[in-house]
Design an enzyme around this catalytic site. Structure first.
Site, PDB file in Angstrom:
ATOM      1  CB  SER A 250     -61.053  24.231 -17.005  1.00  0.00           C
ATOM      2  OG  SER A 250     -61.041  26.208 -17.770  1.00  0.00           O
ATOM      3  CE  LYS A 251     -67.552  25.743 -14.852  1.00  0.00           C
ATOM      4  NZ  LYS A 251     -66.713  25.238 -14.267  1.00  0.00           N
ATOM      5  NE  ARG A 252     -60.794  30.716 -16.042  1.00  0.00           N
ATOM      6  CZ  ARG A 252     -60.437  31.915 -15.611  1.00  0.00           C
ATOM      7  NH1 ARG A 252     -59.765  32.431 -17.285  1.00  0.00           N
ATOM      8  NH2 ARG A 252     -61.240  32.978 -14.840  1.00  0.00           N
ATOM      9  CE  LYS A 254     -67.388  22.611 -23.174  1.00  0.00           C
ATOM     10  NZ  LYS A 254     -68.891  21.874 -22.295  1.00  0.00           N
TER      11      LYS A 254
END
Length: 543
Positions: A250-252, A254
């Site tokens: 998930s973008k988490r 990043k």
RNA sequence: GCCCCCAUCGUCUAGAGGCCCAGGACACCGGCUUUUCAAGCCGAGAACCGGGGUUCGAAUCCCCGUGGGGGCACCA
């Protein structure tokens, strides 16, 4: 007639997991001569992000997964955005309401929260308590007039249900395990569950291929389909895709990487919390909250700025990330197809046609898979090695335009030559990282200190000595060709009694600033006589 | 907590009762090649989660256990 759909919500870029779902739907349709439909699920007006639909569509196009029907191409079952089909949902919900298969409710979020907490305290599973007698429309109108949030809930039949999944087989759910879910929100929009059911029916969807995280939704959908008199489509739930460590992609991820880098820099005294806010171009309050693990406090653009400034590379999560990193779309799709699906036997590198040929539910795994970046890199390397020169050129141009590389201005002939010299590349970005300095202005060359000590200064500055001797040898070359240049280098190595490396490496550092470049004679030839001599002199002057 | 799904090398997987003391790919390790990096070439190690059945025979079928994952929103 097979009709399958990919139905993303416009909340950002296309996630690789979504790309795989789209690909499988597409393959399934192609295999059976069906139609692949793209439907935009934008019923949550608050979450919709401006421009996201365009990005989604562009990423699919880049991957070569073109819809047969969708917002761009239209089709007989449009419109293809849920926000434009409200009358359909309205008619359906009214029907259920009239038949007593759905009912009004107007609990506030706070009231529901209290009930949920109470259930939790008693270690009971919370299910919405259906009233003994269903409210009338008049009562609902009155509640609405009083400012209560009126929703519509589906009355889930109190009976067990078995749904058949093409991949998983029969899955049975006991009676009373599902609560009466909300199908119409108080803001007048249908929920996802309701919109999918209505749309799949009206769009004549025959097969629903979606991620396994939707498995628990299936019985709810089937109950609704029955209530509305729809024939349920066939279902196929795809195994999930995780990071290599088993966590969710998930973008988490990043945020996590950049946050760690920022914290390390702060710890090392190189950054302050204020710097974080300044670099991100955010308020100091937001920056602090973000540092304290609140992902939502900074948006992706701000995080990207921080990453660039901190010199960290964020993990690729969205298709667009992989595009920027220099992956070929055909490599990405091939790789991603292999997670959770096998064409059987030892087959691995497949053309799109072969994928269509071998695709079947039998080959789809039940267990979740992991996204191995090392393997993707290897797949991409193979694709780069096997791609025709024209394909590589086109792909490079596409990529260079996307990342705005300065090499995008080179003419086709030169670019083709450079790409050829970079064969063995793992990604398109390797072309720039390897040959980029050859096309930068002479005075912009940055000398890598490591290369300078190891190659130029070592052995009492033997590297510099070689460069001094190289100068006249290069100057005397009249026909600036690879063979002449090669001859000059070999000649010098021989006459000086040193190895080829002892001559080539100093020259490489002089023209590229570091120990890496394409083959030396070719690099020198490409650079041109004037620039080569200029750079060698420049290097010597910085001795 | 409740419900559901799953389980072969580190990773992706082949395998639909004997063809398997388990095959391929990536990674890893060793070597070769070499004017750099990358690529390439050769080779090695590496797995059927555990326990019970069924069967002449089980990685393959059944049960239990364990482990992993997903879902339990007026998000999709």
């Amino acid at each position: 007639m097979v009709r399958a759909r990919f139905a993303p919500s416009p909340t950002g870029y296309l996630h690789v997991g979504g790309a795989r779902t789209a690909l499988f739907n597409w393959l399934f349709c192609r295999k059976h001569g069906g139609r692949f439909i793209l439907r935009i699920e934008d019923t949550d007006i608050l979450r919709n992000i401006e421009g996201a639909e365009r990005k989604l569509l562009d990423d699919l196009t880049w991957l070569g997964i073109e819809p047969d029907e969708g917002p761009d191409q239209g089709g007989p079952y449009g419109p293809y955005r849920q926000s434009e089909r409200r009358d359909l949902y309205e008619a359906a919900v009214n029907k259920l309401l009239e038949e007593g298969k759905a009912y009004y409710a107007w609990d506030t979020p706070d009231e529901l929260d209290v009930l949920r907490k109470a259930a939790q305290a008693e270690k009971r599973t919370f299910r919405y308590p259906r009233p003994a007698t269903l409210p009338t429309k008049a009562e609902a109108d009155r509640a609405r007039a009083e400012g209560r949030p009126v929703v519509v809930r589906f009355r889930v039949p109190d009976e067990p249900i078995t749904v058949h999944d093409e991949i998983l087989g029969d899955v049975t759910f006991g009676a009373g395990e599902m609560e009466d879910l909300v199908i119409y929100k108080s803001n007048g929009w249908p929920t996802y569950h309701f919109a999918v059911v209505v749309d799949d029916y009206h769009m004549q969807i025959s097969h629903v291929l979606r991620a396994q995280e939707h498995l628990m939704n299936t019985p709810k959908h089937v109950f609704m389909q029955r209530a509305l008199g729809y024939e349920p489509p066939k279902f196929a739930h795809l195994p999930l895709v995780f990071n290599i460590d088993g966590t969710k992609m998930s973008k988490r991820d990043k945020h996590k990487v950049v946050r760690k880098a920022a914290k390390d820099l702060i710890k090392a005294g190189k950054w302050s919390a204020d710097d974080v806010a300044r670099i991100a171009q955010a308020t100091s309050k937001a920056a602090e909250a973000w540092l304290d693990k609140a992902d939502t406090e900074l948006d992706m653009e701000q995080v990207t700025r921080l990453a660039a400034s901190a010199g960290v590379v964020m993990p690729e999560i969205d298709v667009h990330d992989f595009k920027l990193s220099g992956y070929l779309p055909e490599a990405l799709t091939n790789f991603v197809a292999l997670i959770g699906w096998s064409p059987g036997g030892d087959r691995e590198m497949l053309t799109r046609q072969e994928m269509v040929e071998y695709f079947s539910f039998d080959g789809i795994n039940k267990a979740a898979g992991r996204f191995d970046r090392e393997k993707l890199l290897a797949v991409n390397t193979t694709y780069c090695a096997e791609a025709k020169p024209e394909r590589l050129l086109a792909a490079f141009r596409d990529w260079a335009a996307c990342v705005d590389s300065s090499m995008k201005s080179l003419d086709d002939a030169t670019l083709s030559r450079v790409i050829e010299l970079c064969k063995g590349m793992r990604t398109l970005a390797d072309v720039v990282s390897k040959a980029g300095p050859l096309f930068a202005p002479d005075d912009s060359i940055v000398f890598d200190p490591d290369a300078v000590t190891k190659i130029l200064q070592k052995k009492n500055g033997q590297g510099y000595a070689m460069l001094e001797q190289m100068l006249p040898a290069l100057e005397s070359i009249s026909a600036w060709t690879v063979s002449e240049i090669d001859g000059a280098i070999k000649g010098l190595a021989e006459s000086a009694g040193v190895s080829m490396g002892d001559v080539a490496q100093p020259l490489r550092v002089a023209i590229a600033g570091r120990a890496v470049s394409p083959a030396i004679a070719e690099s020198v030839e490409l650079l041109g006589k004037e620039k080569t001599l200029n750079r060698v002199r420049l290097c010597l002057s910085r001795r």
